[in-house]
Write an enzyme that holds these catalytic residues in place. Structure first.
Site, PDB file in Angstrom:
ATOM      1  CG  HIS A 274      16.598  51.938  -7.019  1.00 56.03           C
ATOM      2  ND1 HIS A 274      16.350  51.249  -5.851  1.00 56.03           N
ATOM      3  CD2 HIS A 274      16.112  51.171  -8.006  1.00 56.03           C
ATOM      4  CE1 HIS A 274      15.731  50.119  -6.127  1.00 56.03           C
ATOM      5  NE2 HIS A 274      15.569  50.049  -7.425  1.00 56.03           N
ATOM      6  CB  CYS A 275      20.317  51.904 -11.009  1.00 57.37           C
ATOM      7  SG  CYS A 275      18.615  52.225 -11.516  1.00 57.37           S
ATOM      8  CB  ILE A 276      25.228  52.126  -9.962  1.00 59.47           C
ATOM      9  CG1 ILE A 276      24.823  52.780 -11.281  1.00 59.47           C
ATOM     10  CG2 ILE A 276      26.631  51.552 -10.104  1.00 59.47           C
ATOM     11  CD1 ILE A 276      25.689  53.958 -11.666  1.00 59.47           C
ATOM     12  CB  ILE A 278      20.469  48.246  -5.555  1.00 61.57           C
ATOM     13  CG1 ILE A 278      20.609  49.091  -4.281  1.00 61.57           C
ATOM     14  CG2 ILE A 278      19.393  47.186  -5.387  1.00 61.57           C
ATOM     15  CD1 ILE A 278      19.342  49.818  -3.886  1.00 61.57           C
ATOM     16  CG  ASP A 279      19.759  47.876 -10.526  1.00 59.74           C
ATOM     17  OD1 ASP A 279      19.073  47.922  -9.487  1.00 59.74           O
ATOM     18  OD2 ASP A 279      19.571  48.629 -11.492  1.00 59.74           O
TER      19      ASP A 279
END
Length: 438
Positions: A274-276, A278-279
Site C-alpha cells: 500500500h505504501c511505496i 502510492i504514498d
C-alpha cells in the site's frame, strides 16, 4: 479550558478506553498492542465479517500472533464492532483507514473524512483523536480538524488531535508495531504530549515528537518516497545492465561492500504494497497547490510502473529463442504476494503481469503458498501447487516473489527455462535450466 491531566491520569493508570477505527494491516496490530498493554480496546470496522472474526479470536493479519489475539479477546481486553456510537465510550481513538489513489493518481481521503465524521458525532471533552493513515501533509489540520470542530469543541482547548504515521512492514521478523519507533505531531503542544504519552505507554520503540502534524505527515511521505526513488534507480540500472550484458545483482553486491555512503536497494518486477507505490503520489498531488512539479518522484514512479512491461517483454524475448510465441506458451508464475513470505498482494506487480499475460493469450498459472486466490480487475484467479509436473511442462518459469517455501533446488533441476526477477536462485549450486535474471 480542558487540561490534559485527566486523560493523562487515565493513560497512566490504564483506565482509558481506546478506540481503533479500521481493523486492517495497521489497525488490528495496533489494537492488539494497546490491549496487551492493559487498556480496554474497542475496534471499529465497517466490514461485519472482519468484526466477527476479531470477536471470535480469528486472526487474519500476518503480523498478529494468533494466541495473543485469542487471549485478549477472551479476557475482554479487545472487542470489535460496526456500531460507531460506541465511540462515545472511548477516551482516545486512532484512525487507521485506507487512503488509496483514484484513477487520476489523486489521493482519496473519503475514508478519513467518513471516519472523522463518525467520531465527530460522539466527540466529547478531554478526548484524543490520532490520525495514523498515510496521507499528504495538511490532512490532519485541513480535513480532520474542521470536521471535529464543527461540533463546537475546540482542538487544544476541549479535545486533543495529533498525527502519528503508521510504520508497518509485513513479514518483517525484527521490527513490528510494538518495537518500531513512532513519530508524533500534535496540533498544539498539549495535543502532542497527550498522544506521545499514550504511545509511550504501549510501545517499546522510541516515541519521537515533532512540532506539528504536517511535519509528521511529511516525514512519512519522505520515508516511502526515499524507497520509491532508490528502487526506481535500481530498476533503471537493471534495465541498463541487461542491455550491457552485466549482472546487476553482482554489481549491487559489490557496491554494498562500501561501509559508508551506499545503501543497497534491489530491482524487481515492480512495486507492491500500500505504501511505496502510492504514498509519493500524495506529495506530487499536494505540490501542485504550491506550483511545484516533483520531477524526480514522478520519473521514479514511471520507471517502477513500467517494470511489469519490461518483465513480460523479457519473457517474449526468451521464448523467442526457442521459436515460441508468448501466445499459447505455458507460463508458471511463482509468487503473487508483493514481497516474500506474506499473504498481502495489494498493488502487487504480479497483478499487472497477469493482465499482460492475459492480453497476449499466454497459458499461465500462478503459484503462491500464502495465497489461495486473488482478484485482478474483478476476475478471480486461483493459485495451484508447485509440482514437478508443473515445472517440467512449463515453457518458462517466472519467479516474481522469492518465497522461502519454494523448493529452488527442484525448480533448478525440473524447469526448462527460468526467468528470475528476484535473484531467488542465488543460493542454488547447480541450475540445469536455461536461467536468466532480471
Amino acid at each position: 479550558m480542558v487540561s490534559g491531566k485527566t486523560l493523562l491520569t487515565k493513560i497512566q493508570d490504564k483506565t482509558a478506553v481506546i478506540g481503533v477505527v479500521g481493523l486492517g494491516y495497521v489497525g488490528l496490530p495496533l489494537a492488539v498492542e494497546k490491549a496487551k498493554a492493559g487498556y480496554k480496546v474497542i475496534g471499529f470496522d465497517i466490514l461485519p465479517n472482519r468484526v466477527e472474526q476479531v470477536n471470535q479470536g480469528i486472526n487474519y493479519i500476518g503480523d498478529v500472533v494468533d494466541e495473543e489475539l485469542k487471549e485478549i479477546v477472551n479476557n475482554g481486553q479487545l472487542q470489535a464492532t460496526t456500531d460507531y456510537s460506541l465511540i462515545a465510550e472511548v477516551d482516545a481513538v486512532a484512525i487507521c483507514v485506507p487512503t488509496p489513489l483514484d484513477k487520476y493518481q489523486q489521493p482519496n481521503v473519503s475514508y478519513v473524512e467518513s471516519s472523522a465524521k463518525s467520531i465527530a458525532k460522539y466527540l466529547h471533552p478531554n478526548m484524543l483523536v490520532v490520525l495514523e493513515s498515510t496521507t499528504y501533509p495538511g490532512t490532519t489540520e485541513e480535513i480532520v480538524q474542521p470536521i471535529l470542530e464543527e461540533t463546537g469543541l475546540k482542538v487544544g482547548q476541549d479535545f486533543f488531535l495529533a498525527y502519528s504515521p503508521e510504520r508497518v512492514d509485513p513479514g518483517n521478523k525484527v521490527f513490528n508495531t510494538k518495537n518500531t519507533p513512532k513519530v508524533v505531531g500534535g496540533v498544539t503542544p498539549e495535543c502532542t504530549n497527550v498522544a506521545a504519552a499514550l504511545y509511550r505507554s504501549v510501545l517499546e520503540g522510541e516515541v519521537h515528537v515533532v512540532s506539528s502534524p504536517k511535519v509528521a505527515e511529511m516525514e512519512k511521505i519522505l520515508e516511502n518516497t526515499f524507497r520509491n526513488i532508490n528502487i526506481g534507480l535500481a530498476n533503471e540500472m537493471a534495465i541498463l545492465c541487461n542491455k550491457m550484458g552485466i549482472d546487476i545483482w553482482e554489481v549491487i553486491d559489490a557496491a554494498k561492500t562500501k561501509p559508508y555512503g551506499f545503501m543497497a536497494f534491489y530491482p524487481g518486477p515492480g512495486l507492491g504494497g500500500h505504501c511505496i507505490p502510492i504514498d509519493p503520489f500524495y506529495l506530487t498531488w499536494k505540490a501542485r497547490e504550491y506550483n511545484y512539479h516533483t520531477r524526480l518522484i514522478e520519473v521514479a514512479g514511471e520507471i517502477n510502473n513500467e517494470m511489469p512491461d519490461f518483465v513480460v517483454d523479457r519473457i517474449m524475448k526468451i521464448l523467442n529463442r526457442y521459436g515460441k510465441a508468448l501466445n499459447g506458451a505455458k507460463v508458471a508464475v511463482l509468487g503473487v504476494a508483493y514481497k516474500k513470505d506474506i499473504d498481502d498482494y495489494r498493488e502487487s506487480p504480479v497483478m499487472e503481469i497477469v493482465k499482460l499475460l492475459e492480453k497476449y493469450n499466454a497459458d499461465f498459472v500462478t503459484v503462491d503458498p500464502h495465497i489461495k486466490n486473488f482478484r485482478v480487475d474483478g476476475k478471480e484467479y486461483e493459485t495451484v501447487p508447485l509440482t514437478d509436473e508443473l515445472l517440467t511442462s512449463a515453457d518458462i518459469v517466472l519467479i516474481t516473489t522469492d518465497h522461502t517455501a519454494f523448493d529452488y533446488e527442484a525448480i533448478a533441476s525440473k524447469a526448462k527455462v527460468i526467468f528470475d526477477t528476484r535473484n531467488a536462485m542465488k543460493g542454488v549450486q547447480k541450475i540445469e535450466a536455461d536461467y536468466e535474471k532480471l
